[in-house]
Motif scaffolding. Structure first.
Motif, mmCIF file in Angstrom:
data_model
loop_
_atom_site.group_PDB
_atom_site.id
_atom_site.type_symbol
_atom_site.label_atom_id
_atom_site.label_comp_id
_atom_site.label_asym_id
_atom_site.label_seq_id
_atom_site.Cartn_x
_atom_site.Cartn_y
_atom_site.Cartn_z
ATOM 1 N N ILE A 272 0.720 -1.296 0.101
ATOM 2 C CA ILE A 272 -0.173 -0.030 -0.239
ATOM 3 C C ILE A 272 0.897 1.167 0.134
ATOM 4 C CG2 ILE A 272 -1.990 1.644 1.174
ATOM 5 C CD1 ILE A 272 -2.600 -1.516 0.267
ATOM 6 N N SER A 273 0.196 2.178 -0.841
ATOM 7 C CA SER A 273 1.652 3.022 -1.478
ATOM 8 C C SER A 273 0.973 4.588 -0.825
ATOM 9 C CB SER A 273 1.606 3.158 -2.273
ATOM 10 O OG SER A 273 0.536 3.951 -3.546
ATOM 11 N N LYS A 274 -0.897 4.167 -0.528
ATOM 12 C CA LYS A 274 -1.234 5.828 0.566
ATOM 13 C C LYS A 274 -2.804 5.077 0.371
ATOM 14 C CE LYS A 274 -2.577 8.207 -4.196
ATOM 15 N NZ LYS A 274 -1.924 9.471 -4.969
ATOM 16 N N ILE A 275 -3.658 5.798 0.683
ATOM 17 C CA ILE A 275 -4.890 6.128 1.585
ATOM 18 C C ILE A 275 -5.711 6.966 1.443
ATOM 19 C CG2 ILE A 275 -6.046 4.504 2.926
ATOM 20 C CD1 ILE A 275 -4.039 3.537 4.518
ATOM 21 N N TRP A 276 -6.286 7.561 0.629
ATOM 22 C CA TRP A 276 -7.288 8.279 0.393
ATOM 23 C C TRP A 276 -8.878 7.917 0.803
ATOM 24 C CZ3 TRP A 276 -5.487 11.596 -4.253
ATOM 25 C CH2 TRP A 276 -6.208 13.004 -4.796
ATOM 26 N N ILE A 277 -8.809 9.267 1.444
ATOM 27 C CA ILE A 277 -10.531 9.727 1.866
ATOM 28 C C ILE A 277 -10.572 10.554 1.860
ATOM 29 C CG2 ILE A 277 -11.744 9.019 4.030
ATOM 30 C CD1 ILE A 277 -9.680 7.586 5.564
ATOM 31 N N TYR A 278 -12.200 10.652 1.108
ATOM 32 C CA TYR A 278 -12.751 11.056 0.861
ATOM 33 C C TYR A 278 -14.161 11.753 1.231
ATOM 34 C CZ TYR A 278 -13.991 9.152 -4.073
ATOM 35 O OH TYR A 278 -14.717 8.315 -5.210
ATOM 36 N N LEU A 279 -15.143 12.642 0.552
ATOM 37 C CA LEU A 279 -16.333 13.120 0.628
ATOM 38 C C LEU A 279 -17.125 12.948 -0.435
ATOM 39 C CD1 LEU A 279 -16.797 15.161 3.739
ATOM 40 C CD2 LEU A 279 -16.844 13.026 4.155
ATOM 41 N N ASN A 280 -18.107 11.863 -0.565
ATOM 42 C CA ASN A 280 -18.650 11.958 -2.153
ATOM 43 C C ASN A 280 -20.457 12.321 -1.562
ATOM 44 O OD1 ASN A 280 -20.261 12.367 -4.429
ATOM 45 N ND2 ASN A 280 -20.302 9.330 -4.148
#
Length: 434
Positions: free
Chosen positions: A147-155
């Motif tokens: 795992i290189s990065k984790i992206w958490i966002y709001l839709n």
């Protein structure tokens, strides 16, 4: 008369014996306490660390929407709050390969228009190791996925969580999480008064829109002794003998293991050859965990370190693991042949075959500090353009300048090149390096 005297003497002896037996059985011995200050550990000593303490994100990027962003550097108080409340304490369940449509999401559009948190690791972390930090449950067996990065966002009101891997085209999606939209909004709000950053046109990194305030350090230090090295690294220190000196480096061996001390007694390289079948496949998770355990026993972690590099990854044969030293929020970077600011361990089938590190222990708590500033915004963009470099990343760092009793840690802009080496942008006075 003689017989009477003998009888009295015998009675006295018996009575004395009975008293002595009583004292031995029922009294507490009065030991002289050992002065603890007289005890000296002859091996390498330093603070231990768990694997979870070393696979921390290099930085966290907060996306506000409307093309506004900021960066939380390693160790910043807001970084710690996001890390503890979002990364460590929440669950990410049903981790699965994302749908084909997810692979073609417009991530630049999401970056610029969706509020979110982007968590970046300097070196991709095996998912099995990441489970030491996060509460992750996957639908598939994916422990050896990196795992290189984790992206958490709001839709809108929905929380979306994606894990980016180093495998081409493979993105993992968490189908369920404890995180709520309100929690994400609150954590993003921490960055409202942080310096603004913008994505660079030169690569996948962010640069500050204004000058960056930092701290310059002058740090006293101590040095490991060669006797400490021998007592820590050789099973029988008495068997370790000086072999010869080559190009200023001193070589020691016990007939099997070797120890090379160089850079005027400030850097060592230890080797312990092992026999491993050529066809043996490397297990990154196992090797990483065992490297941390070995370093815990042989020098520990003086100041902060972050897992920063493995080469090669998921291959056959040995793997080299590197841990980068941090002072405050920024890494100590060396260039060229200047060995400083990292610990390196070569692993084969979970066993250390080579171990390198500085013999210097910085006493940061005793450092003298003063304010410093690095150029940002258009000034930094102009300096980068004049450099002619092709950066993989550009980031603030410390350049170490060594004198007889102290180390000066000079704030610099460091450029990581495609081959993994570093150069400094010419924004500070010309000083000698370590």
């Amino acid at each position: 008369m003689m017989e009477r005297a003998k009888s009295i003497a015998l009675a006295v002896l018996v009575a004395a014996s009975l008293v002595q037996s009583y004292l031995l059985a029922y009294s507490s011995p009065n030991y002289d306490p050992v002065n603890q200050m007289e005890y000296v550990d002859s091996g390498l000593t330093g603070p231990s660390a768990a694997l979870a303490d070393l696979i921390l994100p290099e930085q966290m990027i907060l996306h506000f929407g409307n093309k506004n962003h900021t960066v939380l550097p390693y160790g910043h108080q807001f970084y710690n709050m996001v890390y503890n409340d979002v990364v460590k304490q929440q669950s990410f369940d049903g981790l699965r390969r994302s749908t084909p449509s997810s692979n073609y999401l417009d991530w630049e559009l999401i970056r610029d228009s969706r509020p979110g948190i982007e968590i970046r690791f300097k070196e991709a972390v095996p998912l099995g190791s990441l489970k030491n930090v996060m509460q992750i449950k996957e639908d598939l067996t994916l422990d050896d996925t990196d795992i290189s990065k984790i992206w958490i966002y709001l839709n809108k009101e929905e929380v979306k969580v994606y894990f980016f891997t180093t495998s081409p085209g493979l993105i993992l999606e968490a189908s369920k999480t404890d995180l709520t939209a309100k929690e994400i909004e609150n954590k993003i709000g921490l960055g409202a008064y942080m310096p603004a950053y913008s994505p660079s046109e030169l690569g996948d990194f962010y640069l500050p829109a204004a000058d960056l305030d930092m701290v310059q350090y002058q740090v006293p230090y101590s040095v490991f002794t060669q006797e400490q090295l021998k007592h820590s690294l050789f099973p029988d220190p008495g068997m370790a003998r000086f072999l010869f000196e080559r190009d200023g480096a001193q070589i020691y061996t016990d007939g099997k293991r070797g120890l090379q001390v160089e850079n005027d007694g400030r850097w060592f390289s230890y080797s312990d050859p092992i026999s491993v079948p050529v066809e043996s496949k490397a297990d990154t998770k196992e090797n990483l965990g065992n490297a941390v355990k070995f370093i815990n026993r042989n020098g520990g972690w003086n100041n902060g370190f972050v897992y920063s590099r493995v080469s090669p990854n998921h291959a056959y044969g040995p793997q080299t693991f590197e841990f980068r030293q941090y002072i405050g929020s920024y890494p100590v970077i060396n260039t060229g042949q200047n060995n400083f600011g990292y610990i390196k361990a070569v692993m084969q089938q979970g066993v250390v075959s080579n171990y390198e590190r500085s013999m210097i222990n910085m006493e940061v708590e005793l450092a003298e500090k003063k304010e410093a500033r690095l150029p940002g915004g258009e000034s930094l963009t102009s300096i980068l353009a004049r450099s002619g470099l092709s950066p993989e990343a550009v980031f603030p760092a410390y350049r170490a300048v060594l004198s007889e009793q102290v180390i000066d840690l000079i704030p610099v802009w460091a450029v990581e090149l495609p081959d993994g080496t570093h150069q400094f942008l010419p924004v500070t006075e010309d000083l000698p390096e370590i």
